[in-house]
Design a protein around this motif. Structure first.
Motif, PDB file in Angstrom:
ATOM      1  N   UNK A  47      96.313  59.136  82.988  1.00 50.46           N
ATOM      2  CA  UNK A  47      95.860  57.879  83.069  1.00 50.46           C
ATOM      3  C   UNK A  47      94.373  57.977  83.223  1.00 50.46           C
ATOM      4  N   UNK A  48      94.197  58.723  84.163  1.00 49.72           N
ATOM      5  CA  UNK A  48      92.772  59.055  84.370  1.00 49.72           C
ATOM      6  C   UNK A  48      91.884  59.433  83.146  1.00 49.72           C
ATOM      7  N   UNK A  49      92.431  60.434  82.356  1.00 52.18           N
ATOM      8  CA  UNK A  49      91.905  60.647  81.030  1.00 52.18           C
ATOM      9  C   UNK A  49      91.790  59.521  80.159  1.00 52.18           C
ATOM     10  N   UNK A  50      92.675  58.632  80.259  1.00 52.08           N
ATOM     11  CA  UNK A  50      92.689  57.387  79.396  1.00 52.08           C
ATOM     12  C   UNK A  50      91.842  56.494  79.869  1.00 52.08           C
ATOM     13  N   UNK A  51      91.594  56.306  81.114  1.00 51.45           N
ATOM     14  CA  UNK A  51      90.534  55.286  81.850  1.00 51.45           C
ATOM     15  C   UNK A  51      89.118  55.886  81.270  1.00 51.45           C
ATOM     16  N   UNK A  52      88.896  56.942  81.482  1.00 49.09           N
ATOM     17  CA  UNK A  52      87.429  57.787  81.408  1.00 49.09           C
ATOM     18  C   UNK A  52      86.973  57.990  79.610  1.00 49.09           C
ATOM     19  N   UNK A  53      87.970  58.533  79.166  1.00 47.70           N
ATOM     20  CA  UNK A  53      87.643  58.853  77.777  1.00 47.70           C
ATOM     21  C   UNK A  53      88.691  58.181  76.617  1.00 47.70           C
ATOM     22  N   UNK A 109      93.351  59.876  70.490  1.00 45.23           N
ATOM     23  CA  UNK A 109      92.294  58.920  70.835  1.00 45.23           C
ATOM     24  C   UNK A 109      92.278  57.797  69.809  1.00 45.23           C
ATOM     25  N   UNK A 110      92.882  56.454  70.017  1.00 44.32           N
ATOM     26  CA  UNK A 110      92.956  55.511  69.214  1.00 44.32           C
ATOM     27  C   UNK A 110      94.022  55.839  68.279  1.00 44.32           C
ATOM     28  N   UNK A 111      94.018  55.903  66.919  1.00 44.14           N
ATOM     29  CA  UNK A 111      95.048  56.543  66.072  1.00 44.14           C
ATOM     30  C   UNK A 111      94.596  57.901  65.736  1.00 44.14           C
ATOM     31  N   UNK A 112      93.690  58.584  66.255  1.00 41.08           N
ATOM     32  CA  UNK A 112      93.375  59.749  65.883  1.00 41.08           C
ATOM     33  C   UNK A 112      94.020  60.878  66.655  1.00 41.08           C
ATOM     34  N   UNK A 113      94.713  61.824  66.199  1.00 41.82           N
ATOM     35  CA  UNK A 113      95.316  62.808  66.938  1.00 41.82           C
ATOM     36  C   UNK A 113      93.978  63.677  67.469  1.00 41.82           C
ATOM     37  N   UNK A 114      94.259  64.114  68.622  1.00 42.58           N
ATOM     38  CA  UNK A 114      93.085  64.642  69.456  1.00 42.58           C
ATOM     39  C   UNK A 114      93.429  66.262  69.508  1.00 42.58           C
ATOM     40  N   UNK A 115      94.791  66.458  70.269  1.00 45.33           N
ATOM     41  CA  UNK A 115      95.212  67.774  70.653  1.00 45.33           C
ATOM     42  C   UNK A 115      96.633  67.980  70.927  1.00 45.33           C
ATOM     43  N   UNK A 116      97.076  69.030  71.020  1.00 46.58           N
ATOM     44  CA  UNK A 116      98.516  69.506  71.395  1.00 46.58           C
ATOM     45  C   UNK A 116      98.353  69.952  73.003  1.00 46.58           C
ATOM     46  N   UNK A 173      85.144  70.036  56.202  1.00 43.01           N
ATOM     47  CA  UNK A 173      85.272  68.449  56.388  1.00 43.01           C
ATOM     48  C   UNK A 173      86.374  68.397  57.268  1.00 43.01           C
ATOM     49  N   UNK A 174      87.351  69.356  57.442  1.00 45.30           N
ATOM     50  CA  UNK A 174      88.401  69.129  58.293  1.00 45.30           C
ATOM     51  C   UNK A 174      88.422  69.312  59.765  1.00 45.30           C
ATOM     52  N   UNK A 175      88.671  68.577  60.484  1.00 46.15           N
ATOM     53  CA  UNK A 175      88.566  68.931  62.000  1.00 46.15           C
ATOM     54  C   UNK A 175      89.669  69.249  62.560  1.00 46.15           C
ATOM     55  N   UNK A 176      89.903  70.791  62.682  1.00 49.13           N
ATOM     56  CA  UNK A 176      90.981  71.445  63.460  1.00 49.13           C
ATOM     57  C   UNK A 176      91.335  71.121  64.856  1.00 49.13           C
ATOM     58  N   UNK A 177      92.135  70.416  65.131  1.00 50.86           N
ATOM     59  CA  UNK A 177      92.205  69.935  66.480  1.00 50.86           C
ATOM     60  C   UNK A 177      92.935  70.995  67.387  1.00 50.86           C
ATOM     61  N   UNK A 178      92.439  71.366  68.779  1.00 46.85           N
ATOM     62  CA  UNK A 178      93.150  72.255  69.627  1.00 46.85           C
ATOM     63  C   UNK A 178      94.375  72.023  69.986  1.00 46.85           C
ATOM     64  N   UNK A 179      94.971  73.460  70.529  1.00 44.44           N
ATOM     65  CA  UNK A 179      96.398  73.507  71.243  1.00 44.44           C
ATOM     66  C   UNK A 179      96.128  74.112  72.538  1.00 44.44           C
ATOM     67  N   UNK A 180      96.019  73.144  73.628  1.00 45.41           N
ATOM     68  CA  UNK A 180      95.646  73.592  74.938  1.00 45.41           C
ATOM     69  C   UNK A 180      97.008  73.956  75.737  1.00 45.41           C
ATOM     70  N   UNK A 181      96.798  74.608  76.900  1.00 48.36           N
ATOM     71  CA  UNK A 181      98.075  74.741  77.800  1.00 48.36           C
ATOM     72  C   UNK A 181      97.683  75.015  79.037  1.00 48.36           C
ATOM     73  N   UNK A 182      98.206  74.255  80.204  1.00 52.73           N
ATOM     74  CA  UNK A 182      97.877  74.311  81.497  1.00 52.73           C
ATOM     75  C   UNK A 182      99.345  74.914  82.237  1.00 52.73           C
ATOM     76  N   UNK A 183      98.907  76.003  82.814  1.00 49.61           N
ATOM     77  CA  UNK A 183     100.016  76.680  83.607  1.00 49.61           C
ATOM     78  C   UNK A 183      99.573  76.876  84.993  1.00 49.61           C
ATOM     79  N   UNK A 184     100.794  76.417  85.791  1.00 46.77           N
ATOM     80  CA  UNK A 184     100.760  76.378  87.022  1.00 46.77           C
ATOM     81  C   UNK A 184     101.931  76.942  87.817  1.00 46.77           C
TER      82      UNK A 184
END
Length: 671
Positions: A367-373, A397-404, A432-443
């Protein structure tokens, strides 16, 4: 045999096809992809056209794409879901990759093309990012031996191979030593003081091992409650020593000789490349620039923090004396700190935990990421996972796929301790293609039981926000080239986004949106929120000294003409000015100091404190103008999305309007 690592991934977003990958696929894939990547390099070097930015610098930046993806998959699993076979493959693969890197960095034809473009850079109309890529590419080759003669190049290649193997072995030893130890208890009285919810975890651990009673391991969620709550001082001592003896007991997984070898090899590498020390070599590419500046910074903080640390320990000693302890030891600190915190602020971590259900904390950070960005997170079942515990999210981000996003939160045998953010695939723009990142958070948060969901300590709440700050750096990335994208920034700048996000955990208006009792739904009461705020800097002097000891130890291992004849002696002498408790002869920090001997923090551990100055100053800017201020959030988003395309100080000043002030940190820490 069809090898999925050598095919186009027939998956959503070209995500890793974990369900199809078997251990036997890795080695053949690495060998084939190294050959393919070398072929790409050959095509660049044999191009008959005059070297240009596009056909040399840019072509190199985009080369080896599939090799990068497979490397990310493999080494991320080696950290998060390893086994004996993967560890063995890692020992075989690491030298191959190091040799491959040497073949590129020491390719004379390639470097001559790069140097020609670099020498004629004023003839090109390059934008800011292209200039940075050219600069970083040229420097990268020089720093990897491109100007050395053939004999020295061979020496450097062999040193790099040895460094790669030995640092990998260091990490494997720490993991094996961690997994090897467990403490089995059958008498509940031995665990007096430890909360019932924790005892239930110890019982579950015992059941998994087919044992009666309770089992404590050296995994952090298991170890910490003993040090914090156990009235049994001997048990605290035993567990603290067991943890401190990891890879320091002369046994099969001992790391003392590896440390000496790693330090010596790093020194040889630096001198071969013309630097006085490994620290000089590393810091040339950091905001700090020199070992002298780092030590001045650390010693300035040490001078300011030590009186506060001594005061912290004196307060604890009063409580310990009431229990007949005339000389406190390091294994008493957490226990009496918890008692003093309870006395001063009338709360403890265990009574806060019911208000911090993992799912709700994750919702809050989303939610914080939504509010700020303006980001939105949608859980998906369409992405293959490497373990059943992992959850996957599409970020928009809106209709645009941003990341996995892959979220992996619970400890298990094949996962190393700690918490980290990493990526399976980087962001970049090509054709011309924006390749979006695949991110991992490990705890490594406590698993849910049959009775309760996963509940976090407040410290674990801040840990999740920290790693998610790193994740946002990756998610928001928007650069042309993969090697300037996301977290590919100066190492002493990389902790700014992570530490910045932690600040929100202490803001009452934000805390109230998610800190709710998992059974009753009751919002965390105002008085408890006030106590969290009041206790924010509790033991800050001691914690600062602890961090400074790690930073000073790291710099000392990588200083000019360093000689390590005995690890324990070297360590004791180096950090004695930072110590407020007697040294335990049976333990050492260095032998499990994975950040600097396995990870990327060698000659860079000071970065945490350096970045604290940045994050304190940055958040002060928000505090003065509103913690959700959209204009400032938009400027901060530009900083995050820019990756390594600009000098970090320039990025920071564009955001803040001025350089960061150390006073912001001192004010936050000590008032």
């Amino acid at each position: 045999m069809t090898n999925p690592l050598l095919q186009s991934f027939n998956t959503k977003y070209n995500s890793a096809p974990f369900a199809e990958i078997k251990e036997e696929h890795y080695l053949p894939a690495f060998k084939e992809l190294i050959d393919q990547s070398l072929q790409e390099i050959q095509e660049i070097t044999q191009n008959p056209e005059t070297p240009t930015f596009e056909n040399t610098i840019e072509a190199l930046a985009y080369s080896g794409e599939q090799l990068d993806v497979v490397s990310n998959i493999f080494f991320n699993l080696n950290s998060a879901e390893t086994n004996d076979e993967i560890q063995q493959i890692a020992q075989e693969v690491s030298p191959l990759l190091t040799e491959f890197a040497s073949k590129i960095s020491q390719n004379e034809q390639l470097f001559s093309r790069i140097k020609k473009v670099y020498d004629e850079k004023d003839h090109y109309s390059l934008n800011e990012e292209q200039k940075m890529l050219l600069e970083e590419t040229y420097k990268g080759f020089v720093r990897n031996g491109a100007l050395l003669n053939d004999e020295k190049k061979e020496q450097l290649k062999n040193i790099n191979i040895e460094l790669s193997k030995k640092s990998l072995q260091f990490g494997q030893n720490v993991l094996a030593a961690t997994n090897q130890y467990y403490k089995h208890l059958t008498n509940k009285d031995d665990l007096a003081g430890i909360p019932e919810a924790i005892l239930a975890q110890y019982e579950e651990e015992a059941k998994e091992r087919n044992l009666e009673g309770y089992v404590i391991t050296l995994q952090f969620p298991s170890l910490l409650p003993v040090l914090t709550y156990a009235e049994n001082r001997e048990l605290r001592k035993e567990l603290a020593i067991a943890n401190g003896k990891k890879s320091f007991d002369g046994g099969e997984f001992d790391n003392q000789n590896l440390i000496k070898e790693l330090v010596q090899l790093r020194q040889e590498k630096a001198q071969l490349l013309g630097y006085k020390s490994f620290a000089d070599y590393v810091l040339e590419e950091r905001m700090a620039k020199s070992p002298q500046k780092v030590l001045e910074f650390l010693n300035e903080l040490l001078t300011k923090a030590k009186p506060f640390a001594q005061k912290d320990v004196e307060e604890l000693s009063v409580l310990a004396k009431a229990n007949g302890i005339t000389e406190m030891q390091s294994y008493d600190h957490a226990y009496y700190a918890e008692k003093l915190r309870k006395q001063k602020f009338d709360f403890n971590d265990e009574e806060l935990k019911p208000y911090f259900q993992l799912d709700k904390v994750q919702e809050a950070v989303f939610g914080l990421a939504g509010k700020l960005f303006g980001l939105e997170f949608v859980e998906t079942a369409d992405i293959q996972k490497y373990h059943a515990d992992v959850k996957t999210y599409e970020i928009y981000e809106g209709e645009n796929f941003k990341a996995l996003l892959y979220a992996d939160y619970h400890p298990r045998k094949g996962k190393r301790a700690g918490a980290w953010m990493t990526s399976f695939k980087n962001q970049y723009i090509k054709n011309g293609e924006n390749h979006r990142p695949h991110i991992s958070v490990v705890c490594n948060f406590t698993k849910p039981t049959s009775e309760t969901p996963s509940l976090l300590t407040f410290n674990e709440v801040t840990t999740l926000f920290h790693e998610f700050g790193h994740a946002l750096h990756g998610v928001l990335a928007n650069t042309q080239y993969p090697n300037l994208s996301g977290t590919s920034v100066k190492w002493d700048f990389v902790e700014l986004p992570s530490q910045f996000l932690e600040n929100y955990c202490y803001e009452p208006e934000f805390l109230k949106t998610f800190a709710k009792h998992y059974q009753t739904g009751e919002v965390l009461p105002d008085e408890k929120i006030q106590k969290i705020e009041d206790s924010k800097n509790f033991m800050e002097g001691y914690q600062t000294l602890r961090q400074l000891s790690f930073g000073i130890l790291d710099m000392s291992y990588h200083a000019e003409n360093v000689k390590v004849e005995d690890v324990k002696t070297f360590e004791t002498e180096t950090i004695k000015a930072t110590q407020v408790y007697p040294t335990l002869s049976e333990t050492a920090v260095s032998t499990s100091f994975s950040h600097i001997f396995q990870g990327g923090y060698s000659a860079g551990y000071y970065s945490y404190k350096w970045a604290e100055v940045l994050d304190a100053d940055a958040f002060q800017y928000f505090k003065e103008n509103g913690i959700f201020n959209p204009e400032i959030a938009a400027k901060y988003k530009v900083l995050l999305s820019s990756g390594g395309t600009k000098d970090p100080m320039e990025l920071y000043k564009n955001f803040r309007g001025s350089e960061p002030k150390v006073e912001s940190l001192l004010k936050r820490a000590f008032g």
